[in-house]
Design a protein around this motif. Structure first.
Motif, mmCIF file in Angstrom:
data_model
loop_
_atom_site.group_PDB
_atom_site.id
_atom_site.type_symbol
_atom_site.label_atom_id
_atom_site.label_comp_id
_atom_site.label_asym_id
_atom_site.label_seq_id
_atom_site.Cartn_x
_atom_site.Cartn_y
_atom_site.Cartn_z
ATOM 1 N N LEU A 24 -7.462 -9.519 -2.720
ATOM 2 C CA LEU A 24 -7.931 -8.680 -3.501
ATOM 3 C C LEU A 24 -6.880 -7.239 -3.166
ATOM 4 C CD1 LEU A 24 -11.365 -9.313 -4.176
ATOM 5 C CD2 LEU A 24 -11.829 -7.522 -2.882
ATOM 6 N N GLY A 25 -6.273 -7.330 -2.686
ATOM 7 C CA GLY A 25 -5.949 -5.514 -2.702
ATOM 8 C C GLY A 25 -4.290 -5.648 -3.641
ATOM 9 N N SER A 33 0.904 -1.419 0.198
ATOM 10 C CA SER A 33 0.173 -0.287 -0.007
ATOM 11 C C SER A 33 0.605 1.077 0.417
ATOM 12 C CB SER A 33 -1.023 -0.327 1.236
ATOM 13 O OG SER A 33 -0.468 0.692 2.637
ATOM 14 N N GLY A 34 1.827 1.418 0.275
ATOM 15 C CA GLY A 34 2.874 2.179 0.637
ATOM 16 C C GLY A 34 3.372 2.035 -0.859
ATOM 17 N N LEU A 35 4.168 1.886 -1.638
ATOM 18 C CA LEU A 35 4.118 1.929 -2.732
ATOM 19 C C LEU A 35 2.872 2.190 -3.835
ATOM 20 C CD1 LEU A 35 6.846 1.497 -5.141
ATOM 21 C CD2 LEU A 35 5.203 -1.296 -5.350
ATOM 22 N N VAL A 46 -6.579 2.137 -7.756
ATOM 23 C CA VAL A 46 -5.137 1.841 -6.729
ATOM 24 C C VAL A 46 -5.976 2.577 -5.252
ATOM 25 C CG1 VAL A 46 -3.311 3.034 -6.101
ATOM 26 C CG2 VAL A 46 -3.795 2.824 -8.946
ATOM 27 N N ILE A 47 -7.148 3.187 -5.455
ATOM 28 C CA ILE A 47 -7.145 4.007 -4.023
ATOM 29 C C ILE A 47 -7.946 2.639 -3.131
ATOM 30 C CG2 ILE A 47 -9.490 5.415 -3.485
ATOM 31 C CD1 ILE A 47 -8.439 6.988 -4.814
ATOM 32 N N ILE A 48 -8.968 1.996 -4.608
ATOM 33 C CA ILE A 48 -9.440 0.712 -3.597
ATOM 34 C C ILE A 48 -8.525 0.182 -2.825
ATOM 35 C CG2 ILE A 48 -10.709 -1.209 -4.321
ATOM 36 C CD1 ILE A 48 -13.072 0.849 -5.875
ATOM 37 N N SER A 91 -3.203 -2.882 -11.331
ATOM 38 C CA SER A 91 -3.222 -1.602 -12.336
ATOM 39 C C SER A 91 -1.523 -1.711 -12.570
ATOM 40 C CB SER A 91 -2.828 -0.526 -10.928
ATOM 41 O OG SER A 91 -4.371 -1.496 -10.432
ATOM 42 N N ILE A 92 -0.722 -2.305 -12.778
ATOM 43 C CA ILE A 92 0.097 -2.514 -12.868
ATOM 44 C C ILE A 92 0.842 -1.317 -14.110
ATOM 45 C CG2 ILE A 92 2.623 -3.860 -14.118
ATOM 46 C CD1 ILE A 92 1.434 -5.876 -12.120
ATOM 47 N N LYS A 93 -0.077 -2.068 -15.222
ATOM 48 C CA LYS A 93 0.625 -0.993 -16.584
ATOM 49 C C LYS A 93 0.475 0.015 -16.727
ATOM 50 C CE LYS A 93 -0.869 -0.759 -21.741
ATOM 51 N NZ LYS A 93 -1.697 -1.639 -22.503
ATOM 52 N N SER A 94 -0.831 1.161 -15.062
ATOM 53 C CA SER A 94 -1.169 2.787 -15.014
ATOM 54 C C SER A 94 -0.030 3.029 -13.951
ATOM 55 C CB SER A 94 -3.142 2.810 -15.083
ATOM 56 O OG SER A 94 -3.319 1.735 -13.853
#
Lengths: 343, 259
Positions: free
Chosen positions: A212-213, A77-79, A248-250, A220-223
């Protein structure tokens, strides 16, 4: 992106380190169980003392597993935060996301009984604490995000995160003042942080949340890689800002919120681990960083938990204090050594 | 209409600006394949606003922008990424990327869900590295580069995106004369050899006159557009700046400071 180097060797190294710290974590605790006995038990053997067997299978292994989930998830989550805000100082704690989770937990643990007259917390299931903490972190994250869109200055953003922390602790103080001693104690113990004491069901639920996270992060890796160039460039590469940001927020809300709900607010793992990881994996490619950061966070958490157990003594230190004692100097060291944490 | 005469971008009666303030109106121009076009004008006249509008970073206020015979706003985001690439004045957010990694990001519109590069993607990256003389720097981190090198990397990234249209916002600021000329020369090559349509904003009017195929002068009035020599003949550059400080010398195509 092209990975100019292969990181296979580094991954092997970090995986061995994870195994070792996992063994170390399992073999140490308040009851002294010899290392060789632990090993033989893990590899299918029997040991004579039945209570040891019980301790290892029912207490230490779930705890080690929780440490892996908590450390890995928080680091990830920090990353995500650092890439989303393109700020090396971002992390679930700094941006007030953990405070949001605390607020959610505090409202549930102390607030509800205060306003509705419930005195017993048994009616509140495990899931409700997770949901309350996750909602709390989501809300703070959304507000921070809204502010971030208006204010481009990253320093201001961090200060806003700190202010959220202050507001949260103020509300918690007010709640604590009116709360019963029993509920207050419950909250305080929660805020110390702990990776033990989770029931099997709770561990299962936590696993599902972290899974799930992680899944959303992988999608989301590409974005995330495109975000490394900045939002305008990402947009020009065909990234839908709204959709990718929300994803990413979720992911962050689930990871930071869910973990904080079960393990309490655990500081510095999210902030420090991505930087520590980049010392070994000198890349910004998220295909490499996501697994590396997760593994590194797990290792750090296992080691911190081992320390917190104070081997061979009955006392357990608050894990939150340990991660801060380890994490804060690391961040200072990075800042001093590199002058500026290069993102 | 043959392929080479196809209009990549045509702009009609365009007005640009913000909700509260119109910056410039009645902008008209159209560009074919393989044309290098400079946008010049005094500070605050709306060069960057025009470029941001063309790149769809902000909505237009009126008029039409046709990108490949289709309205700019009708392109989907992923589709647009294959038609138009940009080089902005903002620095890349992470300077910890290597040159090769940054250029490879230009291939994102073509890569799979996780961003893996195919053989073709790698070839495009290699062509861009070659075209902008970046082979020796491929493994350098962006924070180690000079301004001129970084600008070349950013343009190489746009080239790797392989779009018919490339927009650049002030690609030559902060560079010395040599590197200004180098960048513009490379853009000219890219336009002519690879048949790219390239639009850039600049304050280097002298260089733009020498190197551009077309120039759009934003003067806040009729915004003349055409070939540099025609614009000189029609004395448009003379009206660009107030005449108390600088004068345009029609013979040499340069500005002279008033003695």
């Amino acid at each position: 992106m092209v990975s100019t180097k292969s990181y296979r060797f580094s991954f092997l190294l970090i995986f061995i380190a994870l195994m070792l710290s996992w063994l170390l974590n399992i073999s140490s605790g308040s009851v002294n169980i010899p290392f060789d006995k632990t090993l033989s038990l893990l590899f299918g053997g029997q040991i004579e003392v039945e209570s040891w067997q019980y301790i290892i299978w029912n207490f230490r292994i779930p705890k080690a597993f929780t440490s892996v989930l908590v450390g890995g998830g928080l680091a990830l989550s920090g990353l995500l935060m650092q890439t989303l805000f393109r700020n090396p100082l971002a992390g679930p704690f700094v941006l007030g996301i953990s405070s949001g989770a605390s607020l959610g937990a505090a409202l549930l643990l102390m607030g509800i009984s205060l306003f509705s007259g419930f005195t017993s917390l048994t009616i509140l299931g495990d899931a409700s604490l997770a949901i309350a903490a996750s909602i709390g972190s989501f809300l703070v994250l959304l507000v921070v995000m809204l502010v971030a869109q208006r204010i481009k200055d990253t320093m201001a953003l961090l200060i806003i995160g700190l202010m959220f922390g202050s507001i949260t602790s103020a509300i918690v103080s007010v709640l604590a003042y009116f709360s019963s001693a029993e509920n207050l104690q419950r909250f305080i113990f929660w805020s110390f942080g702990s990776v033990g004491n989770l029931s099997n069901q709770q561990v299962l639920l936590l696993s599902a949340i972290v899974f799930l996270g992680v899944l959303l992060s992988i999608l989301s890796i590409k974005s995330l890689n495109a975000y490394l160039l900045g939002e305008h460039y990402a947009q020009s590469l065909g990234v839908s800002l709204r959709k990718s940001r929300l994803m990413v927020i979720i992911a962050t809300g689930l990871l930071a919120g869910g973990i904080t709900a079960f393990a309490g607010p655990i500081a510095f793992v999210g902030l420090a681990v991505p930087h520590l990881t980049r010392q070994i994996f000198d890349t910004m490619e998220h295909r490499i960083l996501i697994p590396a950061v997760f593994l590194y966070g797990a290792i750090l958490m296992l080691l911190c938990d081992t320390l917190a157990q104070l081997p061979n003594s009955a006392s357990v230190l608050p894990i939150n204090a340990i991660t801060s004692l380890v994490g804060a100097p690391v961040v200072i060291w990075l800042l001093v050594r590199k002058r500026k944490m290069i993102f | 209409m043959t392929e080479s005469k196809e209009h990549i971008i045509s702009v009609e009666k365009l007005s640009i600006g913000y909700k509260s303030k119109v910056v410039t109106t009645s902008i008209d121009f159209s560009l074919e394949r393989g044309i290098l076009c400079g946008i010049v004008g005094i500070n605050g006249i709306g060069k960057s606003t025009l470029l941001r509008t063309l790149g769809r970073f902000q909505p237009k206020l009126g008029g039409t922008i046709m990108l490949k015979q289709k309205k700019l706003e009708d392109h989907s985001q992923p589709q647009l990424a294959k038609e138009l690439s940009v080089v902005l004045t903002e620095q890349p957010a992470s300077k910890n990327l290597t040159v090769q990694e940054l250029i490879a990001l230009g291939r994102q519109p073509y890569t799979n869900w996780i961003g893996g590069l195919s053989q073709k993607d790698k070839e495009h990256v290699q062509h861009s590295l070659d075209a902008f003389l970046l082979n020796d720097l491929r493994s350098s981190k962006c924070h180690e580069l000079s301004d001129g090198q970084l600008q070349r990397v950013l343009i190489a990234r746009a080239m790797a995106q392989d779009t018919p249209l490339i927009l650049l916002d002030e690609p030559t600021t902060h560079l010395d004369l040599y590197h200004k000329a180098q960048i513009l020369k490379m853009l000219q090559q890219l336009a002519h050899q690879n048949q790219k349509t390239i639009v850039f904003t600049s304050h280097e009017i002298d260089l733009a006159i020498q190197l551009c195929d077309k120039i759009l002068i934003l003067d806040g009035m009729d915004n003349p557009f055409g070939e540099p020599c025609d614009l000189i003949e029609q004395r448009h550059f003379e009206r660009l700046f107030p005449s108390d400080m600088v004068q345009f010398d029609t013979k040499t195509g340069t500005f002279k400071v008033n003695k």
